[in-house]
Design a protein around this motif. Sequence first.
Motif, PDB file in Angstrom:
ATOM      1  N   GLU A  62      -5.915   4.486   6.656  1.00  0.00           N
ATOM      2  CA  GLU A  62      -5.983   3.167   6.826  1.00  0.00           C
ATOM      3  C   GLU A  62      -5.830   3.386   8.773  1.00  0.00           C
ATOM      4  O   GLU A  62      -6.587   2.979   9.385  1.00  0.00           O
ATOM      5  N   ALA A  63      -4.714   4.021   8.916  1.00  0.00           N
ATOM      6  CA  ALA A  63      -4.585   4.646  10.495  1.00  0.00           C
ATOM      7  C   ALA A  63      -5.212   5.709  11.701  1.00  0.00           C
ATOM      8  O   ALA A  63      -5.066   5.843  12.238  1.00  0.00           O
ATOM      9  N   ALA A  64      -5.778   6.144   9.943  1.00  0.00           N
ATOM     10  CA  ALA A  64      -6.478   7.642  10.711  1.00  0.00           C
ATOM     11  C   ALA A  64      -7.621   6.773  11.649  1.00  0.00           C
ATOM     12  O   ALA A  64      -7.988   6.241  11.562  1.00  0.00           O
ATOM     13  N   PRO A  65      -7.891   8.236  12.303  1.00  0.00           N
ATOM     14  CA  PRO A  65      -8.218   8.068  14.026  1.00  0.00           C
ATOM     15  C   PRO A  65     -10.083   7.492  12.737  1.00  0.00           C
ATOM     16  O   PRO A  65     -10.600   8.538  12.165  1.00  0.00           O
ATOM     17  N   ARG A  66     -10.908   7.385  13.858  1.00  0.00           N
ATOM     18  CA  ARG A  66     -12.213   6.793  13.229  1.00  0.00           C
ATOM     19  C   ARG A  66     -13.768   7.141  14.562  1.00  0.00           C
ATOM     20  O   ARG A  66     -13.106   6.743  15.657  1.00  0.00           O
ATOM     21  N   LYS A 109       0.589  -0.774   0.468  1.00  0.00           N
ATOM     22  CA  LYS A 109      -0.178  -0.308  -0.330  1.00  0.00           C
ATOM     23  C   LYS A 109       0.617   0.995   0.004  1.00  0.00           C
ATOM     24  O   LYS A 109       1.804   1.120   0.675  1.00  0.00           O
ATOM     25  N   THR A 110       0.678   2.038  -0.732  1.00  0.00           N
ATOM     26  CA  THR A 110       0.876   3.223  -0.365  1.00  0.00           C
ATOM     27  C   THR A 110       1.302   4.516   0.717  1.00  0.00           C
ATOM     28  O   THR A 110       0.385   3.975   1.686  1.00  0.00           O
ATOM     29  N   GLU A 111       1.997   5.340   1.093  1.00  0.00           N
ATOM     30  CA  GLU A 111       2.001   5.541   2.388  1.00  0.00           C
ATOM     31  C   GLU A 111       0.588   6.689   2.387  1.00  0.00           C
ATOM     32  O   GLU A 111       0.083   6.468   3.214  1.00  0.00           O
ATOM     33  N   LYS A 112      -0.102   7.471   1.295  1.00  0.00           N
ATOM     34  CA  LYS A 112      -1.785   8.366   1.559  1.00  0.00           C
ATOM     35  C   LYS A 112      -2.403   6.860   2.253  1.00  0.00           C
ATOM     36  O   LYS A 112      -2.994   7.142   3.034  1.00  0.00           O
TER      37      LYS A 112
END
Length: 56
Positions: free
Chosen positions: A33-37, A25-28
């Motif tokens: 994926e790791a962003a808070p939800r 997966k790209t860094e973006k």
Amino acid sequence: MEILYDYKYLRGVPIARALYENTRKTEKVERHEAAPRPSLPTAVVEALTFDEPEFE
């Protein structure tokens, strides 16, 4: 939910998960994926929760 088991619609879930986890997966994408939800409502969590069957 039983219809998913009866017709074996969930049979490919473990394979799909393994493929997704091992895909480059790209860094973006990793950042997203790791962003808070926000937390899901209890009714939604209950609707999406199921025991995965053991396959031979």
